[in-house]
Design a protein around this motif. Sequence first.
Motif: not given
Length: 723
Positions: A6-7, A17-19, A178-181, A305-309
């Motif tokens: 994960l970059e 793609q990141f998700r 996001s970075l911390e996660y 991003q909220k629905s993730g699809g």
Amino acid sequence: MGLPALEFSECCLDSPQFRERLRFHEAELERTNKFIKELIKDGKSLVAALKNLSAAKRKFADSLNEFKFRCIGDAETDDEICIAKSLQEFATVLRNLEDERMRMIENASEVLITPLEKFRKEQIGAAKDAKKKYDKETEKYCGVLEKHLNLSSKKKESQLQEADSQVDLVRQHFYEVSLEYVFKVQEVQERKMFEFVEPLLAFLQGLFTFYHHGYELAKDFSDFKTELTISIQNTRNRFEGTRSEVEALMKKMKENPHEHKNISPYTMEGYLYVQEKRHFGTSWVKHYCTYQRESKRITMVPFDQKSGGKGGEDEAVTLKSCTRRKTDTIEKRFCFDVEAVDRPGVITMQALSEEDRRLWMEAMDGREPVYNSNKDSQSEGTAQLDSIGFSIIKKCIHAVETRGINEQGLYRIVGVNSRVQKLLSILMDPKTATETDTEICAEWEIKTITSALKTYLRMLPGPLMMYQFQRSFIKAAKLENQESRVSEIHSLVHRLPEKNRQMLHLLMNHLAKVADNHKQNLMTVANLGVVFGPTLLRPQEETVAAIMDIKFQNIVIEILIENHEKIFNTVPEAPASNSQLLLSRKKSTESKPPSCSERPLTLFHTAQPNEKQENRNSIINSSLESVVSSNANSFLNSNSAPQPSLTSSDLELEVIKPNRPNSLSPLRKARALYACKAEHDSELSFTAGTVFDNVHPSQEPGWLEGTLNGKTGLIPENYVEFL
């Protein structure tokens, strides 16, 4: 295949793609969490149900045998392979112990249950909490962004500026979360390699102590136990080094996110809102868009991003023109119009900010002014591989070998920075640097001298083992058996420029002497690899994937130290002849990372003016003279038929032809070693790792011809390797 890295640079883009890659890691963590819960349950059953001891142990063994480790990266080190197969080894031992009707297990809760519960609660639990926070911030950011983008442009400027500031704060907070996660997820994935296996190893050791009939089995297991303990410790040590590197990279990303963007095959990519006409009016649909300037192709993927699809089908169009949308013609802000060749009408898009619109307009050659954001931040190093550089390294080595070869923590313990810089300034003074008989005074501590040596190597314009060979050395370390690794590294070392190879030879001879005294200085070959791997083989770009490859850099240095006599004193058994090695070494003596702006010199024989041809032949003859004389017997022995006499030009052709495929050879695939930006219409632009089809020699010397995405063009010959 392991989990994808994960970059941190992708946190800002937050692409689909990141998700998707993030979901892989989350699924792996959930799988590990469920397995640990099951393992803890099985362990407690084993302690409590003494009457059903055999059945409980069999189930426990089966659970171990079914679990498979998945490491970050595309290859595993020997230590990781050892750790990965350890669960299967444990299961085998448990099945054998069951046949001996072992006695009850004592202290299992302390050595097994507690550490696993601690790992699950503190590490995996922390990752879950970070995920909740990340999901919450995602929803908050998207909601604020949509609300912000729906603001009317007719509101007061002060209100708009205040709204912009608020969105920037929310965006920055989301980016940091996001970075911390991502950092926490990858940390837990790495930690489980030792914090998960180590309690199991301790549990097995306890079993051997309490079972009367396990003595012989324990003796058989002791070798693997030793190997696994070393592997766990090595993995732990690598983790500590890698974690600090990743954390440092995360901090850099927080401070300057735009300076560490990931290399992308697209000219521009990111989220845009696209205006769509419906029966009841118009609506703005969020899309993840990419644009490639060479092909002028715009790809639009509806994604939220909220629905993730995905919210519909992908669409790709060819750009015709791009025009900024005036504020007084539309209610929305940051808008621009796109006309496509293969789609009628105008596509109205809304960027996320004014700066974002400017970047999209610049990428699409719109009417917005073009800003050149490319900055050459490369700084020239003051250190060089010249007589002064060799003199400095030799003086440091001499001081270490005569005064401090047995000092504990040699090269690992660093000196005071101010003292190191002062010593370097003295050593690099041209007035005294070339005085070979001058030794470093005894007043300088050994740790200051060793730090000065390492610092000088890091000050070179590029790493000693060169950027262009870095990936090749890493690939060599990933080969399956040790013999193949040594052979490939042997060949790569002899492709280095002469001065680099000489300096590396000098350094490896010294490190071998240091390792020979490891009982006194505690610096084994593995420890020296950890110290010098990142210095001699540092990557050109600082990414998470590159940091994960540090362990393979260390393995390369270990191989060089252990096999330094063979590698540096013998010619590698390679398909290329000795004469080819001499020519390539002569050519690369003063080499530097290739520049696409200068066309590489061809090695093919071409007609030239007489004077230049004579000079060229004299150089080749002098290069080949020793090779031909030293290998004459081997040539005669390998062919019983008489050999024809060769002129200098014949020799040149005979030596150089294998470097390039014959024009009659079949078309082949090739992979790019470096990125290149085309300067002419006949050339191809590409990034490192790009694969070309139908590659074959072109009519222009020094260049190959190949096909990329349906377009045929020229490729620099020394930029690719054939597959």
